[in-house]
Motif scaffolding. Sequence first.
Motif, PDB file in Angstrom:
ATOM      1  N   ALA A   1       0.827  -1.210   0.000  1.00 33.75           N
ATOM      2  CA  ALA A   1       0.000   0.000   0.000  1.00 33.75           C
ATOM      3  C   ALA A   1       0.856   1.254   0.000  1.00 33.75           C
ATOM      4  O   ALA A   1       1.960   1.279   0.552  1.00 33.75           O
ATOM      5  N   ARG A   2       0.336   2.312  -0.620  1.00 29.60           N
ATOM      6  CA  ARG A   2       1.023   3.603  -0.635  1.00 29.60           C
ATOM      7  C   ARG A   2       0.377   4.599   0.315  1.00 29.60           C
ATOM      8  O   ARG A   2       0.873   5.714   0.475  1.00 29.60           O
ATOM      9  N   SER A   3      -0.729   4.227   0.910  1.00 30.75           N
ATOM     10  CA  SER A   3      -1.418   5.067   1.893  1.00 30.75           C
ATOM     11  C   SER A   3      -2.029   4.157   2.951  1.00 30.75           C
ATOM     12  O   SER A   3      -2.339   2.999   2.685  1.00 30.75           O
ATOM     13  N   ALA A   4      -2.207   4.713   4.149  1.00 30.70           N
ATOM     14  CA  ALA A   4      -2.940   3.976   5.175  1.00 30.70           C
ATOM     15  C   ALA A   4      -4.414   3.974   4.775  1.00 30.70           C
ATOM     16  O   ALA A   4      -4.968   5.016   4.433  1.00 30.70           O
ATOM     17  N   LEU A   5      -5.052   2.814   4.800  1.00 34.76           N
ATOM     18  CA  LEU A   5      -6.424   2.676   4.317  1.00 34.76           C
ATOM     19  C   LEU A   5      -7.377   2.369   5.466  1.00 34.76           C
ATOM     20  O   LEU A   5      -7.163   1.426   6.228  1.00 34.76           O
ATOM     21  N   VAL A   6      -8.445   3.185   5.560  1.00 34.21           N
ATOM     22  CA  VAL A   6      -9.525   2.945   6.508  1.00 34.21           C
ATOM     23  C   VAL A   6     -10.805   2.748   5.707  1.00 34.21           C
ATOM     24  O   VAL A   6     -11.183   3.611   4.914  1.00 34.21           O
ATOM     25  N   VAL A   7     -11.450   1.621   5.879  1.00 36.35           N
ATOM     26  CA  VAL A   7     -12.692   1.338   5.166  1.00 36.35           C
ATOM     27  C   VAL A   7     -13.874   1.740   6.044  1.00 36.35           C
ATOM     28  O   VAL A   7     -13.972   1.321   7.198  1.00 36.35           O
ATOM     29  N   ILE A   8     -14.765   2.561   5.476  1.00 34.63           N
ATOM     30  CA  ILE A   8     -15.970   2.994   6.176  1.00 34.63           C
ATOM     31  C   ILE A   8     -17.060   1.963   5.920  1.00 34.63           C
ATOM     32  O   ILE A   8     -17.451   1.725   4.767  1.00 34.63           O
ATOM     33  N   LEU A   9     -17.542   1.326   6.986  1.00 33.47           N
ATOM     34  CA  LEU A   9     -18.525   0.257   6.843  1.00 33.47           C
ATOM     35  C   LEU A   9     -19.952   0.797   6.984  1.00 33.47           C
ATOM     36  O   LEU A   9     -20.199   1.701   7.789  1.00 33.47           O
ATOM     37  N   PRO A  10     -20.894   0.237   6.224  1.00 37.93           N
ATOM     38  CA  PRO A  10     -22.288   0.671   6.341  1.00 37.93           C
ATOM     39  C   PRO A  10     -22.900   0.238   7.668  1.00 37.93           C
ATOM     40  O   PRO A  10     -22.442  -0.724   8.288  1.00 37.93           O
ATOM     41  N   ALA A  11     -23.961   0.941   8.076  1.00 43.68           N
ATOM     42  CA  ALA A  11     -24.602   0.638   9.360  1.00 43.68           C
ATOM     43  C   ALA A  11     -25.463  -0.615   9.283  1.00 43.68           C
ATOM     44  O   ALA A  11     -25.485  -1.420  10.218  1.00 43.68           O
ATOM     45  N   THR A  12     -26.170  -0.805   8.182  1.00 43.41           N
ATOM     46  CA  THR A  12     -27.111  -1.925   8.082  1.00 43.41           C
ATOM     47  C   THR A  12     -26.866  -2.825   6.883  1.00 43.41           C
ATOM     48  O   THR A  12     -27.196  -4.004   6.920  1.00 43.41           O
ATOM     49  N   GLU A  13     -26.301  -2.299   5.836  1.00 46.54           N
ATOM     50  CA  GLU A  13     -26.084  -3.096   4.618  1.00 46.54           C
ATOM     51  C   GLU A  13     -25.090  -4.222   4.882  1.00 46.54           C
ATOM     52  O   GLU A  13     -24.067  -4.040   5.557  1.00 46.54           O
ATOM     53  N   ALA A  14     -25.389  -5.393   4.370  1.00 43.20           N
ATOM     54  CA  ALA A  14     -24.494  -6.540   4.540  1.00 43.20           C
ATOM     55  C   ALA A  14     -23.200  -6.321   3.766  1.00 43.20           C
ATOM     56  O   ALA A  14     -23.198  -5.731   2.683  1.00 43.20           O
TER      57      ALA A  14
ATOM     58  N   ILE B   1     -10.838  -0.146  10.210  1.00 48.56           N
ATOM     59  CA  ILE B   1     -12.199   0.030   9.725  1.00 48.56           C
ATOM     60  C   ILE B   1     -12.899   1.064  10.589  1.00 48.56           C
ATOM     61  O   ILE B   1     -12.515   1.302  11.737  1.00 48.56           O
ATOM     62  N   LEU B   2     -13.930   1.692  10.020  1.00 49.00           N
ATOM     63  CA  LEU B   2     -14.711   2.681  10.747  1.00 49.00           C
ATOM     64  C   LEU B   2     -16.195   2.388  10.500  1.00 49.00           C
ATOM     65  O   LEU B   2     -16.764   2.808   9.495  1.00 49.00           O
ATOM     66  N   PRO B   3     -16.833   1.628  11.397  1.00 49.53           N
ATOM     67  CA  PRO B   3     -18.243   1.271  11.208  1.00 49.53           C
ATOM     68  C   PRO B   3     -19.156   2.463  11.491  1.00 49.53           C
ATOM     69  O   PRO B   3     -18.908   3.250  12.397  1.00 49.53           O
ATOM     70  N   ARG B   4     -20.213   2.582  10.675  1.00 53.01           N
ATOM     71  CA  ARG B   4     -21.254   3.585  10.957  1.00 53.01           C
ATOM     72  C   ARG B   4     -22.213   3.028  12.006  1.00 53.01           C
ATOM     73  O   ARG B   4     -22.459   1.828  12.022  1.00 53.01           O
ATOM     74  N   PRO B   5     -22.852   3.892  12.804  1.00 58.35           N
ATOM     75  CA  PRO B   5     -22.524   5.319  12.988  1.00 58.35           C
ATOM     76  C   PRO B   5     -21.273   5.452  13.840  1.00 58.35           C
ATOM     77  O   PRO B   5     -21.044   4.665  14.751  1.00 58.35           O
ATOM     78  N   PHE B   6     -20.433   6.441  13.526  1.00 60.38           N
ATOM     79  CA  PHE B   6     -19.201   6.565  14.285  1.00 60.38           C
ATOM     80  C   PHE B   6     -19.202   7.814  15.161  1.00 60.38           C
ATOM     81  O   PHE B   6     -19.994   8.733  14.981  1.00 60.38           O
ATOM     82  N   THR B   7     -18.302   7.781  16.121  1.00 62.15           N
ATOM     83  CA  THR B   7     -18.163   8.846  17.105  1.00 62.15           C
ATOM     84  C   THR B   7     -16.782   9.475  16.984  1.00 62.15           C
ATOM     85  O   THR B   7     -15.929   9.008  16.221  1.00 62.15           O
ATOM     86  N   GLN B   8     -16.536  10.518  17.766  1.00 70.42           N
ATOM     87  CA  GLN B   8     -15.217  11.149  17.772  1.00 70.42           C
ATOM     88  C   GLN B   8     -14.143  10.159  18.188  1.00 70.42           C
ATOM     89  O   GLN B   8     -13.064  10.109  17.583  1.00 70.42           O
ATOM     90  N   ASN B   9     -14.437   9.357  19.214  1.00 66.01           N
ATOM     91  CA  ASN B   9     -13.465   8.366  19.661  1.00 66.01           C
ATOM     92  C   ASN B   9     -13.183   7.332  18.576  1.00 66.01           C
ATOM     93  O   ASN B   9     -12.035   6.898  18.394  1.00 66.01           O
TER      94      ASN B   9
END
Length: 213
Positions: A89-102, A116-124
């Motif tokens: 990889a050439r960048s650090a990758l964070v995948v944003i996950l949907p809240a309900t979609e499989a 990974i960053l699952p929805r809904p997300f918070t500041q923490n």
Amino acid sequence: MNEMSRKASASREMGGRKTMVQELADLSAVVVAPVDDQIGMLLRELQRFRMRVRQVWPMPESVPADADVVYCEYSPDLARRLPWIPGDARSALVVILPATEAIHADALCHATPNAILPRPFTQNAVLSSLVLARSQYGYERRLRSKIEKLDDNLRSMRTVERAKAILMATRQMPETEAYGFIRRQAMDRRVSASAVAAAIVDSFELLGYDHQQ
């Protein structure tokens, strides 16, 4: 050293280092996702860390790789859209996950995200994903660097062995003397032994020499 002195020493040491949040201020980020309340919050949080941030949508055919951190909306074909091969990889990758979609576990695995960053997300959650992604990405880069150095060392050793075999065959030198010759030439020319060995191998290969004959 008493307890007070140890604390003072530790304080001075920490004072000379950047904290993780301070290091984030030097980074750039791209967010590949449609703007909604959640993504708006993500953008504000990244800007709060004084990162240089831009947002991209719709999903491009090739995910941008000109940022330190890429936040990317989950997609079943995300791995195909990444402009690098897995493990390089050439960048650090964070995948944003949907809240309900499989999601498809294999698709997520093939994208090899650093966090990974699952929805809904918070500041923490935003801060945690950012710190984890940078940490994992840095660790992987260090591993790749070590592997490349090991590969270089192995190639150098093989080249020296070939050069020794050529000297042993053409000059009837014993192995230790052949290696000593390579070392002396390297010291006289102020280059590495592998560079001298490569020159020996290249010169004889150019003449069509086969030391096995």
